[in-house]
Design a protein around this motif. Structure first.
Motif, PDB file in Angstrom:
ATOM      1  N   MET A   1       0.833  -1.198   0.000  1.00 14.81           N
ATOM      2  CA  MET A   1       0.000   0.000   0.000  1.00 14.81           C
ATOM      3  C   MET A   1       0.863   1.240   0.000  1.00 14.81           C
ATOM      4  O   MET A   1       1.936   1.255   0.548  1.00 14.81           O
ATOM      5  N   SER A   2       0.308   2.288  -0.559  1.00 18.11           N
ATOM      6  CA  SER A   2       0.867   3.591  -0.384  1.00 18.11           C
ATOM      7  C   SER A   2      -0.227   4.479   0.156  1.00 18.11           C
ATOM      8  O   SER A   2      -1.404   4.183   0.055  1.00 18.11           O
ATOM      9  N   GLY A   3       0.120   5.596   0.723  1.00 14.29           N
ATOM     10  CA  GLY A   3      -0.881   6.445   1.354  1.00 14.29           C
ATOM     11  C   GLY A   3      -1.090   5.994   2.772  1.00 14.29           C
ATOM     12  O   GLY A   3      -0.200   5.994   3.599  1.00 14.29           O
ATOM     13  N   VAL A   4      -2.271   5.570   3.130  1.00 14.84           N
ATOM     14  CA  VAL A   4      -2.589   5.130   4.475  1.00 14.84           C
ATOM     15  C   VAL A   4      -1.990   3.757   4.719  1.00 14.84           C
ATOM     16  O   VAL A   4      -2.053   2.870   3.889  1.00 14.84           O
ATOM     17  N   THR A   5      -1.404   3.547   5.903  1.00 19.53           N
ATOM     18  CA  THR A   5      -0.882   2.248   6.270  1.00 19.53           C
ATOM     19  C   THR A   5      -1.913   1.530   7.119  1.00 19.53           C
ATOM     20  O   THR A   5      -2.335   2.027   8.153  1.00 19.53           O
ATOM     21  N   LEU A   6      -2.339   0.389   6.666  1.00 17.49           N
ATOM     22  CA  LEU A   6      -3.384  -0.361   7.339  1.00 17.49           C
ATOM     23  C   LEU A   6      -2.752  -1.491   8.129  1.00 17.49           C
ATOM     24  O   LEU A   6      -1.991  -2.286   7.608  1.00 17.49           O
ATOM     25  N   LYS A   7      -3.081  -1.565   9.408  1.00 13.19           N
ATOM     26  CA  LYS A   7      -2.563  -2.639  10.235  1.00 13.19           C
ATOM     27  C   LYS A   7      -3.293  -3.938   9.938  1.00 13.19           C
ATOM     28  O   LYS A   7      -4.515  -3.969   9.823  1.00 13.19           O
ATOM     29  N   GLN A   8      -2.524  -5.006   9.844  1.00 16.52           N
ATOM     30  CA  GLN A   8      -3.123  -6.302   9.610  1.00 16.52           C
ATOM     31  C   GLN A   8      -3.731  -6.817  10.910  1.00 16.52           C
ATOM     32  O   GLN A   8      -3.168  -6.679  11.978  1.00 16.52           O
ATOM     33  N   ASN A   9      -4.895  -7.419  10.801  1.00 20.93           N
ATOM     34  CA  ASN A   9      -5.557  -8.037  11.942  1.00 20.93           C
ATOM     35  C   ASN A   9      -6.194  -9.318  11.463  1.00 20.93           C
ATOM     36  O   ASN A   9      -7.398  -9.448  11.378  1.00 20.93           O
ATOM     37  N   ARG A  10      -5.329 -10.263  11.086  1.00 16.30           N
ATOM     38  CA  ARG A  10      -5.832 -11.495  10.487  1.00 16.30           C
ATOM     39  C   ARG A  10      -6.354 -12.467  11.531  1.00 16.30           C
ATOM     40  O   ARG A  10      -7.079 -13.380  11.233  1.00 16.30           O
ATOM     41  N   GLY A  11      -5.933 -12.303  12.781  1.00 19.31           N
ATOM     42  CA  GLY A  11      -6.336 -13.228  13.828  1.00 19.31           C
ATOM     43  C   GLY A  11      -7.658 -12.854  14.445  1.00 19.31           C
ATOM     44  O   GLY A  11      -8.338 -11.929  14.043  1.00 19.31           O
ATOM     45  N   GLY A  12      -8.041 -13.584  15.469  1.00 23.00           N
ATOM     46  CA  GLY A  12      -9.222 -13.242  16.230  1.00 23.00           C
ATOM     47  C   GLY A  12     -10.462 -14.016  15.854  1.00 23.00           C
ATOM     48  O   GLY A  12     -11.462 -13.940  16.559  1.00 23.00           O
ATOM     49  N   ALA A  13     -10.456 -14.731  14.744  1.00 22.20           N
ATOM     50  CA  ALA A  13     -11.610 -15.529  14.343  1.00 22.20           C
ATOM     51  C   ALA A  13     -11.330 -16.985  14.691  1.00 22.20           C
ATOM     52  O   ALA A  13     -10.505 -17.635  14.070  1.00 22.20           O
ATOM     53  N   SER A  14     -12.006 -17.480  15.708  1.00 26.18           N
ATOM     54  CA  SER A  14     -11.752 -18.836  16.173  1.00 26.18           C
ATOM     55  C   SER A  14     -12.366 -19.855  15.227  1.00 26.18           C
ATOM     56  O   SER A  14     -13.252 -19.545  14.422  1.00 26.18           O
ATOM     57  N   ARG A  15     -11.923 -21.079  15.348  1.00 23.20           N
ATOM     58  CA  ARG A  15     -12.515 -22.156  14.554  1.00 23.20           C
ATOM     59  C   ARG A  15     -13.979 -22.364  14.928  1.00 23.20           C
ATOM     60  O   ARG A  15     -14.797 -22.713  14.066  1.00 23.20           O
ATOM     61  N   LEU A  16     -14.295 -22.136  16.206  1.00 25.92           N
ATOM     62  CA  LEU A  16     -15.686 -22.239  16.628  1.00 25.92           C
ATOM     63  C   LEU A  16     -16.546 -21.228  15.888  1.00 25.92           C
ATOM     64  O   LEU A  16     -17.643 -21.556  15.406  1.00 25.92           O
ATOM     65  N   VAL A 526     -24.209 -18.861  18.677  1.00 26.96           N
ATOM     66  CA  VAL A 526     -22.834 -19.293  18.948  1.00 26.96           C
ATOM     67  C   VAL A 526     -21.831 -18.386  18.246  1.00 26.96           C
ATOM     68  O   VAL A 526     -20.795 -18.026  18.804  1.00 26.96           O
ATOM     69  N   SER A 527     -22.138 -17.990  17.007  1.00 26.30           N
ATOM     70  CA  SER A 527     -21.248 -17.098  16.262  1.00 26.30           C
ATOM     71  C   SER A 527     -21.070 -15.772  16.991  1.00 26.30           C
ATOM     72  O   SER A 527     -19.936 -15.284  17.171  1.00 26.30           O
ATOM     73  N   LEU A 528     -22.172 -15.192  17.412  1.00 26.43           N
ATOM     74  CA  LEU A 528     -22.096 -13.902  18.112  1.00 26.43           C
ATOM     75  C   LEU A 528     -21.385 -14.044  19.440  1.00 26.43           C
ATOM     76  O   LEU A 528     -20.597 -13.166  19.838  1.00 26.43           O
ATOM     77  N   LEU A 529     -21.640 -15.135  20.148  1.00 29.05           N
ATOM     78  CA  LEU A 529     -20.962 -15.370  21.423  1.00 29.05           C
ATOM     79  C   LEU A 529     -19.465 -15.545  21.220  1.00 29.05           C
ATOM     80  O   LEU A 529     -18.648 -15.019  21.993  1.00 29.05           O
ATOM     81  N   ALA A 530     -19.093 -16.278  20.172  1.00 32.17           N
ATOM     82  CA  ALA A 530     -17.672 -16.470  19.882  1.00 32.17           C
ATOM     83  C   ALA A 530     -16.991 -15.150  19.555  1.00 32.17           C
ATOM     84  O   ALA A 530     -15.821 -14.938  19.902  1.00 32.17           O
ATOM     85  N   LEU A 531     -17.703 -14.238  18.904  1.00 29.68           N
ATOM     86  CA  LEU A 531     -17.140 -12.919  18.622  1.00 29.68           C
ATOM     87  C   LEU A 531     -16.954 -12.107  19.895  1.00 29.68           C
ATOM     88  O   LEU A 531     -15.939 -11.431  20.085  1.00 29.68           O
ATOM     89  N   LEU A 532     -17.941 -12.185  20.771  1.00 28.71           N
ATOM     90  CA  LEU A 532     -17.871 -11.402  22.006  1.00 28.71           C
ATOM     91  C   LEU A 532     -16.760 -11.880  22.929  1.00 28.71           C
ATOM     92  O   LEU A 532     -16.143 -11.083  23.640  1.00 28.71           O
ATOM     93  N   LEU A 533     -16.503 -13.206  22.907  1.00 25.59           N
ATOM     94  CA  LEU A 533     -15.524 -13.782  23.823  1.00 25.59           C
ATOM     95  C   LEU A 533     -14.143 -13.941  23.207  1.00 25.59           C
ATOM     96  O   LEU A 533     -13.246 -14.475  23.855  1.00 25.59           O
TER      97      LEU A 533
END
Length: 546
Positions: A1-16, A526-533
């Motif tokens: 990228m050029s211009g704005v630098t975007l931080k990667q946040n690939r994690g956080g999505a569990s298998r559940l 379950v999806s919403l709960l997994a996101l919250l936790l």
């Protein structure tokens, strides 16, 4: 990228979360599926799937009265469509055949097998939504923004109505999204470039098996991979791995063409309007229809994509390479299909041929959703209104059978159209449906849904009388009411059709629908709960793009 630098946040999505998310979309789409055998493309895919399972062949021994088939060099008859959708349906067909109620009459068993076969579409549609979520996550937009945009894609675009039918567009959309995911992974992660690029090539090859026109995207994706950050040699290797993988599928397509039609470059589109008009439509005419017409505009059937266009600048500043991929691929699809005689994709809901690139067109929504809290109140209201309107339009397309409204309007064809021999002298015999606002299917489906909901249970004569008071084109042609509107006002779901025509099917339709509804509800929770936790991982900054 050029211009704005975007931080990667690939994690956080569990298998559940991913598992529950996939189950939610599968159960939701399966519960609202039509599941009832139509004519046209879905019937052709099903017949080929049946031939694959029953005869171990793509060809049929005789012509079908339902779908057009082309004679092959071996004496068999073949469908002009790509084999991808039929290959997807084949294992579901085998399962349906094994599970079909033995005591039921043959026609009941036949429709049951079709129902199970077409359940492949909710499954592949759900996979497409999950792949879109993973792609958004790969681009660094975080779990929250990625999940919200995935919900918008799944509920506020044509992905929802098309998950109900046996068309190949959901399969194409899923494969193109998977291709973009692995191509982005090849560019953005060290040590996985070659295999991820090869996987991207396999995905676009699978999309081409469903429709060979998807090979059009190969040069665009190759350029996307070639001009990667880092050493030029690495970009070349990624592009080469991608092209090599895609070329394997291209070779398979050529081989199958030779078997079916006698030449590697014969596509089976050699009769009727395919031969008479082909790609000879004015691009301006087709583009007007796909972008601005009251009957087929992509922005009419998915207004939330207007917000995507508005956010294109922000997306380009953050993800310049992906911005090129999105708009180059979208432009290629629009330009290609604008020249095709059936640019409208009828009989269908909205601009069917554009559905495969809708997930890509939805990607620019990501910066808009991520920065929603910082938007001005007017921008927030506008975006929310577009999303709500888009969801409402998908409800219109997911409750009423599009065939029924088209049939009502077709009965009003002008006399000069009916006098054309075989109707092949005119390219578009649905001019009113495509270009007259009074005949827009969006208005027509609202008319049908309103009466299906409010006047359900009325005698046919009384229902017809009520519907003749407010048919959509009465202000234009009050002297031409729909001939049989009462036949079109009804909800279009498998769990209504089967008990109506096969009363014994209530033994399995009602429990299955209840199971799907409960599964969708539980999976969503379950999806919403997994996101919250979920944990919020720390992530390094993304390397600059070129």
């Amino acid at each position: 990228m050029s211009g704005v630098t975007l931080k990667q946040n690939r994690g956080g999505a569990s298998r559940l979360f991913l598992a529950a998310f996939f189950i939610f979309w599968t159960a939701l789409y399966a519960s609202i599926a039509r599941g009832w055998l139509p004519n046209g493309d879905p019937a052709a895919y099903f017949l080929v799937a049946a031939s694959i399972v029953e005869n171990r062949s793509l060809g049929m021994s005789e012509k079908s009265p339902v779908v057009p088939l082309e004679p092959g060099p071996d004496g068999k008859f073949y469908s002009k469509f790509g084999v991808g959708q039929s290959l997807l349906e084949a294992p579901f067909y085998a399962v349906g055949k094994a599970l079909a109620p033995r005591e039921a009459e043959p026609v009941h068993r036949f429709y049951f097998v079709y129902f199970v076969s077409v359940m492949s579409v909710p499954v592949i549609s759900a996979m497409g939504i999950v792949l879109f979520f993973l792609l958004a996550l790969e681009l660094g937009y975080g779990v929250k923004a990625s999940a919200v945009c995935a919900f918008l894609l799944g509920l506020a675009t044509m992905m929802m109505p098309y998950a109900r039918f046996g068309f190949s567009e959901p399969l194409q959309a899923c494969m193109i999204t998977g291709c973009a995911l692995f191509a982005a992974r090849a560019r953005g992660r060290e040590g996985v470039g070659a295999w991820a690029a090869a996987a991207a090539g396999a995905f676009i090859g699978a999309a081409a098996l469903a429709k060979s026109a998807n090979l059009l995207f190969v040069p665009i994706l190759a350029l996307y991979l070639l001009f990667s950050a880092g050493p030029r040699r690495a970009g070349f290797m990624r592009a080469a791995a991608f092209c090599a993988s895609a070329s394997v599928f291209a070779a398979v397509i050529l081989f199958l063409n030779d078997i079916r039609f006698g030449s590697p470059f014969a596509l089976g589109y050699g009769a009727g309007r395919d031969a008479a008009f082909g790609f000879n439509v004015s691009a301006l005419s087709g583009l007007y229809g796909l972008l601005f017409s009251p009957g087929k505009s992509v922005f009419l059937y998915a207004p939330v994509l207007l917000a995507s266009v508005a956010a294109a600048g922000a997306f380009h500043r953050e993800r310049r390479a992906e911005s090129f991929l999105v708009w180059a691929a979208s432009a290629a699809a629009f330009l290609l299909y604008s020249r095709w005689w059936a640019w409208h994709g009828d009989w269908a809901w909205g601009p069917r041929l554009i559905v495969p690139v809708v997930p890509l067109m939805a990607l620019p929504l990501l910066p808009l959703v991520r920065g929603f809290s910082a938007l001005r109140p007017a921008a927030k209201t506008s975006f929310a209104a577009l999303a709500a309107l888009s969801f409402f339009i998908q409800i219109l397309g997911s409750t009423v059978n599009f065939h029924e409204y088209i049939l009502q309007t077709r009965m009003l064809e002008p006399r000069w159209m009916k006098e054309i021999p075989a109707r092949e002298g005119i390219r578009d015999e649905m001019l009113a449906l495509h270009f007259a606002p009074d005949f827009s299917p969006v208005a027509g489906h609202w008319w049908l849904l309103k009466h299906a909901a409010l006047d359900r249970g009325l005698p046919a004569d009384e229902l017809r009388e009520r519907m003749l008071k407010d048919f959509p084109w009465r202000g234009l042609m009050a002297y031409a009411p729909p001939p049989r509107p009462e036949t079109a006002a009804g909800f279009d779901y498998w769990w209504l059709h089967f008990p109506r025509f096969f009363p014994a099917s209530a033994d399995w339709t009602r429990p299955l629908f209840a199971f799907l509804a409960a599964t969708a509800t539980a999976a969503l929770a379950v999806s919403l709960l997994a996101l919250l936790l979920r944990r919020k991982p720390s992530a390094p900054e993304a390397p600059p793009d070129e």
